[in-house]
Design an enzyme around this catalytic site. Structure first.
Site, short mmCIF file in Angstrom:
data_model
loop_
_atom_site.label_atom_id
_atom_site.label_comp_id
_atom_site.label_asym_id
_atom_site.label_seq_id
_atom_site.Cartn_x
_atom_site.Cartn_y
_atom_site.Cartn_z
CG ASP A 52 -2.11 -0.97 0.97
OD1 ASP A 52 -2.03 -1.77 0.02
OD2 ASP A 52 -3.10 -0.92 1.73
CG ASN A 94 -7.60 -4.17 -2.15
OD1 ASN A 94 -8.52 -3.35 -2.20
ND2 ASN A 94 -7.75 -5.36 -1.59
CG ASP A 325 -8.28 -2.43 10.35
OD1 ASP A 325 -9.35 -2.78 9.81
OD2 ASP A 325 -7.55 -1.53 9.89
CD GLU A 353 -7.84 -4.64 3.38
OE1 GLU A 353 -8.90 -4.55 4.03
OE2 GLU A 353 -6.83 -3.96 3.62
CG HIS A 400 -3.40 -7.10 5.34
ND1 HIS A 400 -2.91 -6.05 6.07
CD2 HIS A 400 -4.65 -6.71 4.97
CE1 HIS A 400 -3.81 -5.09 6.14
NE2 HIS A 400 -4.87 -5.47 5.47
NE ARG A 401 -5.62 -4.86 9.43
CZ ARG A 401 -4.39 -4.54 9.78
NH1 ARG A 401 -3.65 -5.39 10.48
NH2 ARG A 401 -3.85 -3.39 9.44
CE LYS A 428 -4.74 -3.91 1.23
NZ LYS A 428 -4.81 -2.57 1.69
#
Ligand SMILES: Nc1ncnc2c1ncn2[C@@H]1O[C@H](COP(=O)(O)OP(=O)(O)OP(=O)(O)O)[C@@H](O)[C@H]1O
Ligand SMILES: Nc1ccn([C@H]2C[C@H](O)[C@@H](COP(=O)(O)O)O2)c(=O)n1
Length: 667
Positions: A52, A94, A325, A353, A400-401, A428
């Site tokens: 990012d 993204n 998040d 995402e 990613h998370r 990311k």
């Protein structure tokens, strides 16, 4: 970074040590844009290096900003509020933190720009921001589906005539990034006081606090009435602070806070450096949630220390709107709790995402959990008994998370491995996430998988083993290189390779100053990679390897390669002696004619002239010595799978080994 198709995490048990986290994504991308909009040069320290931020940096370069990068420090020479480039096609990947504020800034400045991203970006709503910009008088068009990127901004030459008299209304209940985008763009045109009014209940307020905090660092003081009305004062102008440091990412810290809370405590504490309780990031409040679940957390201004407290963890029922998040991490912690955990007010997960509520529910069910999901909540029943856990291959949805959260399932009490698909999606925000996790995680040695590839010389063991290790993200042990280096060290020390010097050579081997790094072999600071590859070096290695005390001296060094997440070991006695409990043993062979031909080609390609006949004689002599020596002779382990690759290609050999491996996995 693991760029493999999947990463199999063996069952993990304990954790302890210090982690230095990468910079915050939210702060990094905001600071980059603010520096770009300011005049002069801003030096940004500890910038996150991720997909990012790369997207943002590439866009800023295209827009004519100066970007000079050295490691994690970047110097941005900004535009001083004026466009230098008035036309560009900008790829946003993204990165929500790039497309939203850039859209707003470029729309108010004028010019002709298109912004687009990966397919998922084109499914992430941006309509509320576009509505606010259109109200203001900016020209913004959808070039795909209405309400979503791609977008075309301007296109009419002259800068837009902006209507700044009336408050600009923006919805705050889908994403707080729309408000952030306006707050960052409007100081560029604040010839008069500019008022922004939020429609609906503003979500993720802590992210707005980050925005306001950073705006202040760049000279803009926004007046705020509650969370509904924000005024940018007339005459506002961006001023670079000269230097700015990016805090470590508090959302990334959540995985290590959870790790400290879950992993067995006897390995010590997890210490996180770079972010602490004084953080400006909203996700730092994850610490409160972790404490509620039973974690013991101590902290200072820029550090945290975590250890396991209450066990099992305590179930919670929490409004997570302030930590959207990091709250995903709580969902996986809930698997280790003493009752059902409910995470509420998380509707924004649906437009991230991926649809994160659906993704988390689906993947936790694969682990055996009972999960209930609603429009804006998720309820997770713990997996109370080891027998309830299932080995699962976790799909990560390019999120990613999701990938990072589910790594914590490897601490399951059932001792099951967890497969994380597409592990590189962590790029990311945290490209080295798995390396960092594994560097502080421990498990019983028996849990660390080993694949042994043994066989005679030039059968292709090394080639196949390296390829298998690369496909699995495992470490690689070239045990032959150890004997080759020992033989070289002996000859450098003036020791003849014979039984008379066995003790002296074994002493040398015991403390061999050898280093294997990035495909190179170093002996006491010398790069000996090529020197140990000659046929003579191979023959000397074969002689030295027949000395029993030398073999004993090299055992510990070979064992030290068995590290997380796994090992592929090539040699002669990997399956029989060094790793007798290995999960898979392969005995790779090929006809002597075939092997001599391969070695011939190999040497010719290196410019070494030789004949096939002499090579064949040498390798047969070496095979004979290696197979007939008294200790650890070359032979297939009883439980080895035999692969004669005389008639098959390297790819087929690798695929066969991987197929055998796959056949033994529980996923
Ligand atoms: N089907 C095959 N499988 C593996 N290697 C092959 C195959 N066909 C050709 N080769 C080639 O054979 C050569 C010898 O391979 P490699 O060096 O991996 O063997 P090795 O068994 O590790 O040898 P050594 O024991 O001497 O270190 C390489 O150049 C490799 O590319
Ligand atoms: N596990 C091992 C590995 C190697 N050797 C000896 C015998 C070989 O001839 C020599 C060189 O090995 P290579 O690099 O060709 O694989 O080292 C051994 O005895 N045991």
């Amino acid at each position: 970074m693991f760029s493999t198709a999947f990463l199999d995490l063996p069952p993990l048990e304990g954790a302890g040590g210090t982690v230095l986290l990468p910079g915050s994504k939210s702060i990094s991308n905001r600071v980059l844009l603010l520096a770009a909009l300011s005049g002069g040069t801003t030096t940004v320290h500890d910038l996150l290096d991720s997909d990012d931020t790369r997207v943002m940096l590439a866009a800023l370069r295209q827009l004519g900003c100066g970007v000079a990068q050295q490691g994690s420090t970047v110097e941005i020479t900004g535009l001083d509020g004026q466009l230098k480039v008035t036309q560009a096609d900008l790829f946003m990947g993204n990165a929500g933190t790039a497309i939203r504020p850039l859209t707003a800034a470029l729309a108010v400045l004028g010019g002709d720009f298109t912004l687009h991203g990966v397919p998922r970006m084109h499914e992430r709503p941006i309509g509320d921001l576009v509505d606010a910009l259109r109200q203001l008088g900016c020209l913004v068009a959808y070039t795909g589906n209405p309400g979503y990127p791609p977008l075309r901004l301007g296109g009419q030459g002259a800068p837009p005539r902006l209507h700044l008299d009336a408050p600009i209304r923006v919805r705050g209940d889908v994403s707080s990034q729309f408000l952030t985008a306006l707050l960052m763009a409007l100081p560029l045109v604040a010839r008069q006081d500019v008022v922004i009014e939020v429609v609906g209940e503003l979500i993720s307020k802590p992210y707005i606090e980050i925005t306001l905090n950073l705006l202040a660092r760049f000279g803009i003081t926004v007046a705020r009435e509650g969370w509904q009305r924000f005024t940018i004062p007339a005459g506002s102008r961006y001023r670079s602070p000269g230097e700015i440091h990016v805090e470590a990412d508090a959302s990334s810290a959540s995985y290590f806070i959870a790790l400290g809370a879950i992993a067995t405590g006897d390995s010590g504490t997890i210490r996180i450096e770079g972010v602490g309780e004084a953080s400006i990031q909203g996700d730092i409040r994850f610490v409160e949630a972790a404490r509620l679940m039973g974690a013991q957390v101590a902290g200072g201004p820029n550090w945290l220390e975590i250890r396991r407290g209450t066990w099992p963890l305590k179930a919670i029922d929490l409004d997570c709107n302030h930590i959207p998040d990091a709250a995903m991490t709580l969902a996986v912690m809930a698997l280790y709790a003493d009752g059902p955990t409910t995470l509420r007010n998380i509707a924004s997960w649906r437009v991230k995402e991926t649809d994160r509520i659906a993704a988390m529910a689906t993947e936790m069910r694969k682990l055996g959990a009972t999960v209930e999901e609603g429009a804006d909540f998720i309820r997770v029943q713990p997996l109370a008994n080891p027998a309830d856990w299932r080995a699962a291959s976790i799909h990560t949805y390019d999120d990613h998370r999701v990938a990072m959260c589910f790594s914590l399932a490897a601490f399951n009490p059932a001792g099951l491995p967890v497969r994380v698909e597409d592990p590189k999606c962590v790029a990311k925000t945290f490209p080295d996430y798995f390396e960092t996790l594994l560097s502080v995680s421990h498990t019983a040695t028996r849990h660390i998988p080993v694949i042994c590839v043994d066989g005679p010389t030039a059968s292709g063991k090394g080639t196949v083993a390296v390829a298998v290790a690369a496909r699995l993200g495992y470490h690689f042990l070239d045990s032959g290189a150890m004997y080759r280096v020992t033989a070289l060290a002996a000859s450098r020390a003036g020791l003849a390779i014979d039984t008379a010097h066995e003790a002296a050579i074994a002493t040398l081997a015991q403390t061999l100053p050898v280093r294997f790094e990035g495909g190179k072999v170093w002996l006491a600071g010398d790069d000996v990679t090529e020197q140990i590859r000659t046929e003579e070096a191979g023959m000397n290695a074969s002689r030295v390897s027949a000395l029993p005390s030398v073999r004993t001296a090299l055992v510990a060094l070979q064992h030290s390669f068995r590290r997380l997440p796994g090992l592929v070991a090539d040699g002669r006695d990997m399956g029989t002696v060094i790793f007798p409990q290995a999960s898979l043993k392969v005995y790779l062979t090929a006809s002597a004619a075939c092997r001599a031909e391969r070695r011939h080609k190999q040497l010719i390609s290196k410019g070494i002239s030789t004949t096939i006949d002499s090579l064949r004689a040498d390798l047969e002599a070496r095979d004979a010595r290696d197979s007939s020596r008294s200790v650890s002779p070359l032979k297939p382990a009883q439980d080895a799978l035999l692969l004669d690759n005389s008639e098959i290609s390297i790819t087929q050999s690798v695929d066969q080994v991987l197929a055998w491996w796959e056949g033994r996995q529980p996923f």
